[in-house]
Write a protein that holds these residues in place. Structure first.
Motif, PDB file in Angstrom:
ATOM      1  N   THR A  55       0.852  -1.189   0.000  1.00  0.00           N
ATOM      2  CA  THR A  55       0.000   0.000   0.000  1.00  0.00           C
ATOM      3  C   THR A  55       0.886   1.237   0.000  1.00  0.00           C
ATOM      4  N   ILE A  56       0.464   2.251  -0.744  1.00  0.00           N
ATOM      5  CA  ILE A  56       1.128   3.546  -0.717  1.00  0.00           C
ATOM      6  C   ILE A  56       0.384   4.421   0.284  1.00  0.00           C
ATOM      7  N   ASN A  57       1.135   5.043   1.190  1.00  0.00           N
ATOM      8  CA  ASN A  57       0.526   5.940   2.171  1.00  0.00           C
ATOM      9  C   ASN A  57       0.703   7.381   1.692  1.00  0.00           C
ATOM     10  N   PRO A  58      -0.361   7.987   1.128  1.00  0.00           N
ATOM     11  CA  PRO A  58      -0.229   9.336   0.591  1.00  0.00           C
ATOM     12  C   PRO A  58      -0.199  10.435   1.654  1.00  0.00           C
ATOM     13  N   LYS A  59      -0.394  10.079   2.917  1.00  0.00           N
ATOM     14  CA  LYS A  59      -0.352  11.083   3.984  1.00  0.00           C
ATOM     15  C   LYS A  59       1.070  11.532   4.272  1.00  0.00           C
ATOM     16  N   ILE A  60       2.030  10.702   3.921  1.00  0.00           N
ATOM     17  CA  ILE A  60       3.433  11.067   4.079  1.00  0.00           C
ATOM     18  C   ILE A  60       3.838  11.860   2.848  1.00  0.00           C
ATOM     19  N   THR A  61       4.347  13.070   3.056  1.00  0.00           N
ATOM     20  CA  THR A  61       4.610  13.955   1.925  1.00  0.00           C
ATOM     21  C   THR A  61       6.094  14.204   1.638  1.00  0.00           C
ATOM     22  N   LYS A  62       6.988  13.747   2.508  1.00  0.00           N
ATOM     23  CA  LYS A  62       8.418  13.961   2.273  1.00  0.00           C
ATOM     24  C   LYS A  62       8.992  12.965   1.276  1.00  0.00           C
ATOM     25  N   TYR A  63       8.279  11.867   1.065  1.00  0.00           N
ATOM     26  CA  TYR A  63       8.676  10.832   0.118  1.00  0.00           C
ATOM     27  C   TYR A  63       7.458   9.988  -0.203  1.00  0.00           C
ATOM     28  N   VAL A  64       7.580   9.200  -1.259  1.00  0.00           N
ATOM     29  CA  VAL A  64       6.545   8.227  -1.587  1.00  0.00           C
ATOM     30  C   VAL A  64       6.928   6.954  -0.853  1.00  0.00           C
ATOM     31  N   ILE A  65       6.014   6.460  -0.035  1.00  0.00           N
ATOM     32  CA  ILE A  65       6.300   5.245   0.725  1.00  0.00           C
ATOM     33  C   ILE A  65       5.371   4.127   0.284  1.00  0.00           C
ATOM     34  N   VAL A  66       5.987   2.999  -0.047  1.00  0.00           N
ATOM     35  CA  VAL A  66       5.251   1.786  -0.367  1.00  0.00           C
ATOM     36  C   VAL A  66       5.492   0.832   0.794  1.00  0.00           C
ATOM     37  N   ILE A  67       4.414   0.429   1.443  1.00  0.00           N
ATOM     38  CA  ILE A  67       4.509  -0.482   2.580  1.00  0.00           C
ATOM     39  C   ILE A  67       4.224  -1.896   2.086  1.00  0.00           C
ATOM     40  N   PHE A  68       5.238  -2.733   2.110  1.00  0.00           N
ATOM     41  CA  PHE A  68       5.058  -4.146   1.775  1.00  0.00           C
ATOM     42  C   PHE A  68       4.646  -4.843   3.064  1.00  0.00           C
ATOM     43  N   HIS A  69       3.407  -5.308   3.098  1.00  0.00           N
ATOM     44  CA  HIS A  69       2.794  -5.794   4.330  1.00  0.00           C
ATOM     45  C   HIS A  69       3.442  -7.051   4.903  1.00  0.00           C
ATOM     46  N   LYS A  70       3.864  -7.948   4.044  1.00  0.00           N
ATOM     47  CA  LYS A  70       4.443  -9.218   4.512  1.00  0.00           C
ATOM     48  C   LYS A  70       5.799  -9.457   3.853  1.00  0.00           C
ATOM     49  N   ALA A  71       6.619  -8.455   3.854  1.00  0.00           N
ATOM     50  CA  ALA A  71       7.919  -8.532   3.191  1.00  0.00           C
ATOM     51  C   ALA A  71       8.812  -9.608   3.794  1.00  0.00           C
ATOM     52  N   ALA A  72       8.586  -9.956   5.051  1.00  0.00           N
ATOM     53  CA  ALA A  72       9.403 -10.991   5.684  1.00  0.00           C
ATOM     54  C   ALA A  72       9.268 -12.333   4.962  1.00  0.00           C
ATOM     55  N   LEU A  73       8.186 -12.506   4.218  1.00  0.00           N
ATOM     56  CA  LEU A  73       8.002 -13.741   3.450  1.00  0.00           C
ATOM     57  C   LEU A  73       8.896 -13.776   2.209  1.00  0.00           C
ATOM     58  N   LEU A  74       9.344 -12.607   1.777  1.00  0.00           N
ATOM     59  CA  LEU A  74      10.222 -12.539   0.612  1.00  0.00           C
ATOM     60  C   LEU A  74      11.649 -12.854   1.051  1.00  0.00           C
ATOM     61  N   GLU A  75      12.423 -13.428   0.163  1.00  0.00           N
ATOM     62  CA  GLU A  75      13.773 -13.863   0.522  1.00  0.00           C
ATOM     63  C   GLU A  75      14.853 -12.840   0.179  1.00  0.00           C
ATOM     64  N   ASP A  76      14.455 -11.630  -0.171  1.00  0.00           N
ATOM     65  CA  ASP A  76      15.415 -10.626  -0.620  1.00  0.00           C
ATOM     66  C   ASP A  76      14.893  -9.247  -0.237  1.00  0.00           C
ATOM     67  N   ASP A  77      15.801  -8.288  -0.110  1.00  0.00           N
ATOM     68  CA  ASP A  77      15.362  -6.912   0.118  1.00  0.00           C
ATOM     69  C   ASP A  77      15.468  -6.100  -1.169  1.00  0.00           C
ATOM     70  N   PHE A  78      15.938  -6.720  -2.260  1.00  0.00           N
ATOM     71  CA  PHE A  78      15.997  -6.125  -3.586  1.00  0.00           C
ATOM     72  C   PHE A  78      16.758  -4.797  -3.605  1.00  0.00           C
ATOM     73  N   ASN A  79      17.624  -4.627  -2.629  1.00  0.00           N
ATOM     74  CA  ASN A  79      18.500  -3.451  -2.496  1.00  0.00           C
ATOM     75  C   ASN A  79      17.756  -2.136  -2.300  1.00  0.00           C
ATOM     76  N   PHE A  80      16.501  -2.199  -1.827  1.00  0.00           N
ATOM     77  CA  PHE A  80      15.806  -0.942  -1.552  1.00  0.00           C
ATOM     78  C   PHE A  80      14.777  -1.047  -0.434  1.00  0.00           C
ATOM     79  N   LEU A  81      14.430  -2.238   0.007  1.00  0.00           N
ATOM     80  CA  LEU A  81      13.439  -2.380   1.069  1.00  0.00           C
ATOM     81  C   LEU A  81      14.082  -2.193   2.439  1.00  0.00           C
ATOM     82  N   GLU A  82      13.412  -1.440   3.300  1.00  0.00           N
ATOM     83  CA  GLU A  82      13.867  -1.225   4.673  1.00  0.00           C
ATOM     84  C   GLU A  82      12.993  -2.058   5.598  1.00  0.00           C
TER      85      GLU A  82
END
Length: 120
Positions: A55-82
């Protein structure tokens, strides 16, 4: 009205300092894999395939934030996920340069989610 039309309508009415960047991120996600669906949920553009992906949270205005809800299930951070608490991860885009820099990683993350959900 289709789900993507709902995102288009939402974006048409959105006032955000990084609107162009957000629109590009949405396009990257939706075009990364035809199985991904877009809709409005939790107050912003959201994406799913066999469950909520991000989900993208448009309330944050300093940057575009994409929240990956279950990223822990993925095996990589793809060099950009925090990594965040509760298995979430954030992708933050401060400029169009960031969008372009992490474009391939974002596509890879979307496709990794689709593959994970297809195989579970």
């Amino acid at each position: 009205m289709s789900k993507n039309e709902k995102i288009s309508e939402f974006m048409a009415n959105l006032i955000h300092p990084l609107k162009k960047e957000m629109e590009e991120v949405i396009e990257i996600i939706l075009n990364a894999n035809p199985k991904v669906e877009g809709h409005i949920k939790w107050g912003g553009p959201s994406f799913s395939f066999n469950g909520d992906m991000a989900t993208i949270n448009p309330k944050i205005t300093k940057y575009v934030i994409v929240i990956f809800h279950k990223a822990a299930l993925l095996e990589d951070d793809f060099n950009f996920l925090e990594a965040q608490t509760k298995g979430k991860a954030y992708a933050k885009f401060y400029s169009m340069d960031d969008v372009n820099k992490y474009r391939n990683g974002l596509k890879q993350a979307v496709n990794a989610w689709v593959t994970l959900m297809e195989n579970s």
